[in-house]
Design an enzyme around this catalytic site. Structure first.
Site, PDB file in Angstrom:
ATOM      1  N   ASP A  65       0.589  -1.079  -0.136  1.00 44.52           N
ATOM      2  CA  ASP A  65       0.089   0.148  -0.124  1.00 44.52           C
ATOM      3  C   ASP A  65       1.021   1.233   0.046  1.00 44.52           C
ATOM      4  O   ASP A  65       1.547   1.446   1.286  1.00 44.52           O
ATOM      5  CB  ASP A  65      -0.855  -0.021   1.637  1.00 44.52           C
ATOM      6  CG  ASP A  65      -1.568   0.884   1.503  1.00 44.52           C
ATOM      7  OD1 ASP A  65      -2.216   1.759   0.422  1.00 44.52           O
ATOM      8  OD2 ASP A  65      -3.180   0.933   2.099  1.00 44.52           O
TER       9      ASP A  65
ATOM     10  N   ARG B 144      -0.471   4.378  -0.675  1.00 47.47           N
ATOM     11  CA  ARG B 144      -0.844   5.487  -0.906  1.00 47.47           C
ATOM     12  C   ARG B 144      -0.736   6.225   0.344  1.00 47.47           C
ATOM     13  O   ARG B 144      -0.600   6.212   1.105  1.00 47.47           O
ATOM     14  CB  ARG B 144      -2.626   4.947  -0.558  1.00 47.47           C
ATOM     15  CG  ARG B 144      -3.271   4.340  -1.789  1.00 47.47           C
ATOM     16  CD  ARG B 144      -4.574   3.676  -1.068  1.00 47.47           C
ATOM     17  NE  ARG B 144      -4.899   2.994  -0.324  1.00 47.47           N
ATOM     18  CZ  ARG B 144      -5.606   1.965   0.034  1.00 47.47           C
ATOM     19  NH1 ARG B 144      -6.853   2.750  -0.548  1.00 47.47           N
ATOM     20  NH2 ARG B 144      -5.487   1.584   0.356  1.00 47.47           N
TER      21      ARG B 144
END
Length: 240
Positions: free
Chosen positions: A157, A159
């Protein structure tokens, strides 16, 4: 160069605030990172939303805020921070739950007030569309979504929620009731100065095509998801 003790003494002597470079960076990330470039109206099945476009001054990505026809309301604002997913949001892919999450968030925000912040550049949890489809290939061979990205040498991830905090700040929102199943999203906003006093699970109906994906998010990434009817979080009286 004056060291910290000397700086603090100087500040106390002349009644001056003392800031670290990190404080200045954090302030600018929240207040100067995005620029509002458009403000109009978009009619949707869930109402006429105020649509604001933002540009990230660092990455030049463009992002969107959709404000409810009822406005933002008072107190912590009902908010969905949604990561771009072309396959789910546009094509209706049933490999993930992104499209139904977006639709459910717009439904709630349209009916109750609040906003949806739509973040571009978050495809595949930040690795991009092509990389996400390459990970799908590995999932077709039996890997789960976490191991597929690790096998490709990609972060699970990648983000970042700095821009979301900047958009919220521009709209005068400093506290939210966050529609999310992802604890990392909560911590990401809090790290940039947005208060999250309440988190509300965004429920969708699991499908045969995405149930394993949802289990992986629940079991390996800590998402607050109910995948099975016998899950004790779905039925608190269950002892299963």
């Amino acid at each position: 160069m004056t060291r910290l003790d000397g700086v603090l003494a100087l500040g106390a002597r002349y009644d001056l605030p003392v800031l670290a470079i990190a404080d200045l960076v954090a302030w600018r990330q929240r207040h100067d990172r995005v620029v509002r470039v458009a403000d109009t109206v978009v009619p949707t099945p869930h109402g006429r939303f105020r649509a604001l476009a933002y540009r990230d001054d660092i990455t030049e990505e463009e992002h969107l805020a959709l404000v409810s026809p009822l406005g933002l309301g008072t107190g912590p604002v009902l908010t969905r921070v949604h990561s771009e997913c072309l396959t789910g949001d546009v094509l209706g892919s049933q490999r993930c739950d992104c499209g139904p999450q977006l639709d459910r968030a717009l439904e709630r925000v349209g009916a109750e007030g609040g906003l949806v912040v739509y973040l571009r550049g978050h495809e595949g949890r930040g690795v991009g569309l092509a990389a996400k489809l390459r990970a799908y290939e590995l999932q077709d061979r039996g890997l789960d979504t976490v191991d597929a990205q690790l096998e490709l040498g990609l972060p699970v991830d990648a983000r970042d929620y700095t821009v979301a905090a900047g958009v919220l700040t521009d709209l005068g929102v400093d506290a939210v009731r966050l529609l999310t199943n992802n604890p990392a999203k909560v911590e990401g906003l809090r790290a940039h100065g947005i208060e999250v006093p309440a988190v509300e699970r965004l429920r969708t109906t699991p499908l045969p095509t995405n149930s394993e994906y949802l289990r992986t998010k629940r079991d390996r990434m800590g998402h607050d998801l109910v995948v099975d009817a016998h899950d004790p979080r779905e039925n608190p009286r269950s002892t299963a």
